[in-house]
Design a protein around this motif. Structure first.
Motif, short mmCIF file in Angstrom:
data_model
loop_
_atom_site.label_atom_id
_atom_site.label_comp_id
_atom_site.label_asym_id
_atom_site.label_seq_id
_atom_site.Cartn_x
_atom_site.Cartn_y
_atom_site.Cartn_z
N UNK A 154 36.06 -9.75 46.41
CA UNK A 154 35.20 -9.81 45.24
C UNK A 154 34.93 -11.27 44.92
N UNK A 155 33.83 -11.50 44.25
CA UNK A 155 33.47 -12.84 43.82
C UNK A 155 32.87 -12.76 42.43
N UNK A 156 33.33 -13.64 41.55
CA UNK A 156 32.85 -13.68 40.18
C UNK A 156 31.75 -14.72 40.06
N UNK A 157 30.73 -14.42 39.27
CA UNK A 157 29.74 -15.42 38.88
C UNK A 157 29.38 -15.19 37.42
N UNK A 158 28.44 -15.96 36.91
CA UNK A 158 28.10 -15.86 35.49
C UNK A 158 27.57 -14.49 35.10
N UNK A 200 29.10 -5.40 39.28
CA UNK A 200 29.52 -5.03 37.93
C UNK A 200 28.92 -6.07 36.98
N UNK A 201 28.02 -5.62 36.15
CA UNK A 201 27.23 -6.49 35.29
C UNK A 201 28.05 -7.01 34.12
N UNK A 202 27.82 -8.29 33.80
CA UNK A 202 28.38 -8.88 32.58
C UNK A 202 27.24 -9.05 31.58
N UNK A 203 27.56 -9.11 30.31
CA UNK A 203 26.49 -9.25 29.31
C UNK A 203 25.83 -10.63 29.37
N UNK A 204 26.48 -11.60 30.01
CA UNK A 204 25.90 -12.93 30.15
C UNK A 204 24.71 -12.96 31.10
N UNK A 205 24.45 -11.87 31.79
CA UNK A 205 23.32 -11.78 32.71
C UNK A 205 22.01 -12.13 32.02
N UNK A 245 21.41 -14.23 29.74
CA UNK A 245 21.29 -15.64 29.39
C UNK A 245 20.66 -16.44 30.53
N UNK A 246 20.54 -15.84 31.71
CA UNK A 246 20.03 -16.51 32.89
C UNK A 246 18.59 -16.11 33.18
N UNK A 247 17.82 -17.05 33.73
CA UNK A 247 16.49 -16.71 34.20
C UNK A 247 16.64 -15.93 35.52
N UNK A 248 15.55 -15.31 35.96
CA UNK A 248 15.61 -14.54 37.21
C UNK A 248 15.99 -15.44 38.38
N UNK A 249 15.46 -16.65 38.41
CA UNK A 249 15.75 -17.60 39.49
C UNK A 249 17.24 -17.97 39.50
N UNK A 250 17.80 -18.24 38.33
CA UNK A 250 19.22 -18.57 38.23
C UNK A 250 20.09 -17.37 38.62
N UNK A 251 19.67 -16.21 38.21
CA UNK A 251 20.40 -14.98 38.53
C UNK A 251 20.41 -14.76 40.04
N UNK A 252 19.26 -14.92 40.67
CA UNK A 252 19.18 -14.76 42.11
C UNK A 252 20.06 -15.79 42.83
N UNK A 253 20.04 -17.01 42.34
CA UNK A 253 20.85 -18.08 42.94
C UNK A 253 22.34 -17.76 42.82
N UNK A 254 22.78 -17.29 41.64
CA UNK A 254 24.19 -16.92 41.43
C UNK A 254 24.62 -15.79 42.36
N UNK A 255 23.79 -14.78 42.48
CA UNK A 255 24.15 -13.64 43.32
C UNK A 255 24.14 -14.03 44.79
N UNK A 256 23.17 -14.82 45.19
CA UNK A 256 23.11 -15.27 46.58
C UNK A 256 24.33 -16.11 46.92
#
Length: 114
Positions: free
Chosen positions: A16-20, A74-79, A81-92
């Motif tokens: 598993x890996x955690x991100x924002x 598993x989604x966090x509520x902080x999702x 707070x991020x733009x789509x680009x930042x979200x994609x970068x975090x997941x990638x």
């Protein structure tokens, strides 16, 4: 991935890996499947469904680059707070750390940018 037993197996036995925005679980398998889990802590049904749609869009954008396996997000509520680009970068980044992205695809995409 339909039963609680399958999810419990993935939680206990796999990387598993955690991100924002979320926690990503990865299990190597023959086919590519994914599941998105958003609890009521994320928000009302509108926000949970929006979070699922965002993760689905990112998963489909990265689909060709991904190794075969089972993915659980598993989604966090902080999702939100991020733009789509930042979200994609975090997941990638998370998928790369888990070894779920094919190495030859990373090199090709980075060479096209230059």
């Amino acid at each position: 991935m339909n039963s609680q037993k399958e999810f419990n197996r993935i939680y206990k036995q796999n990387q598993k890996w955690f991100n924002k925005a979320c926690v990503v679980y990865y299990d190597k398998k023959q086919s590519k499947t994914y599941a998105v889990i958003a609890s009521k802590k994320v928000g009302c049904a509108v926000y949970r469904n929006k979070a699922r749609r965002l993760i689905k869009a990112i998963f489909l954008r990265l689909y060709e680059q991904l190794e075969s396996g089972e993915y659980v997000f598993i989604i966090k509520k902080e999702l939100f707070e991020l733009s789509f680009c930042e979200l994609e970068k975090n997941i990638k980044w998370s998928l790369k750390k888990l070894g779920a992205i094919k190495e030859d695809k990373i090199e090709k995409t980075s060479n096209n940018i230059n």
